[in-house]
Write an enzyme that holds these catalytic residues in place. Structure first.
Site, PDB file in Angstrom:
ATOM      1  N   TYR A  23      67.920 123.393  87.481  1.00  0.00           N
ATOM      2  CA  TYR A  23      68.679 122.372  87.151  1.00  0.00           C
ATOM      3  C   TYR A  23      67.941 121.586  86.160  1.00  0.00           C
ATOM      4  CZ  TYR A  23      71.366 117.910  87.219  1.00  0.00           C
ATOM      5  OH  TYR A  23      72.079 116.828  86.715  1.00  0.00           O
ATOM      6  N   GLU A  45      78.232 112.688  90.423  1.00  0.00           N
ATOM      7  CA  GLU A  45      77.273 111.559  90.426  1.00  0.00           C
ATOM      8  C   GLU A  45      77.858 110.463  91.406  1.00  0.00           C
ATOM      9  OE1 GLU A  45      74.270 111.433  89.312  1.00  0.00           O
ATOM     10  OE2 GLU A  45      74.206 113.059  87.565  1.00  0.00           O
ATOM     11  N   TRP A  53      70.283 114.482  95.598  1.00  0.00           N
ATOM     12  CA  TRP A  53      70.957 115.125  94.278  1.00  0.00           C
ATOM     13  C   TRP A  53      70.961 116.808  94.725  1.00  0.00           C
ATOM     14  CZ3 TRP A  53      74.703 114.739  91.221  1.00  0.00           C
ATOM     15  CH2 TRP A  53      75.033 115.872  90.260  1.00  0.00           C
TER      16      TRP A  53
END
Length: 196
Positions: A23, A45, A53
């Site tokens: 990522y 988000e 995350w």
């Protein structure tokens, strides 16, 4: 599983797993356009708020299925039965406020007088030097504060200044890879897309 060391200098945060590293290397900080693509990032988000995350990355394939590929038009038509379905899905983050915000935000995005892409990118700041250390990376900026204020004014939910700045970082509106990070260097091969 920890990602093996490949000798490349990176920002310190994605070193735990190969998924996180991919990522970072091939997606985070690259320019992203398209209303649905940006809607997905905005939703993820918001769902990430208060969580790591990596949790969202691991759940992203299920999120995409549950939210109809983050099609603004489709999510805007979700009803109470969809809310119940989503809250029963262990493959996503089952937070009622965030689920309802995603659906509400799709309706706002669908009804914008300009595209979501145009709206979000209108707040992108001019390019600046990359941060030298993690301590130089802000949590918010004047642009993210202004973006969050405008999104709230238009009826978007769960996109405060910190979430707005994370969205700006993730979609390439700002480049917060550290100065010595290999991503984006003249020798970097960052053209390969990541499939989740």
């Amino acid at each position: 599983m920890t990602a093996p060391d490949d000798g490349k200098i990176r920002c310190p945060w994605p070193l735990e797993t190969q998924l996180y590293r991919d990522y970072h290397d091939f997606e985070w900080g690259k320019e992203l356009h398209g209303d649905d693509a940006l809607f997905e990032r905005m939703c993820l988000e918001a769902f990430q708020s208060g969580l790591a995350w990596i949790t969202i990355l691991r759940k992203r394939p299920t999120f995409r299925t549950a939210f109809a590929g983050f099609s603004i038009e489709k999510v805007a038509e979700f009803d109470d039965a969809d809310v119940a379905r989503l809250l029963a899905d262990p493959g996503i983050v089952r937070n009622r406020l965030k689920v309802e915000a995603a659906i509400s935000n799709a309706r706002v995005a669908r009804d914008l007088d300009i595209g979501l892409d145009t709206l979000l990118w209108s707040f992108a700041p001019p390019p600046r030097p990359r941060p030298k250390t993690g301590a130089d990376v802000p949590a918010t900026t004047p642009e993210s504060i202004a973006l969050a204020k405008e999104l709230k004014r238009r009826g978007f939910r769960f996109v405060g200044p910190t979430t707005a700045y994370a969205l700006m970082q993730a979609t390439g509106m700002v480049d917060d890879h550290l100065a010595d990070c290999w991503v984006g260097s003249e020798h970097a091969d960052t053209g390969r897309p990541v499939t989740f």
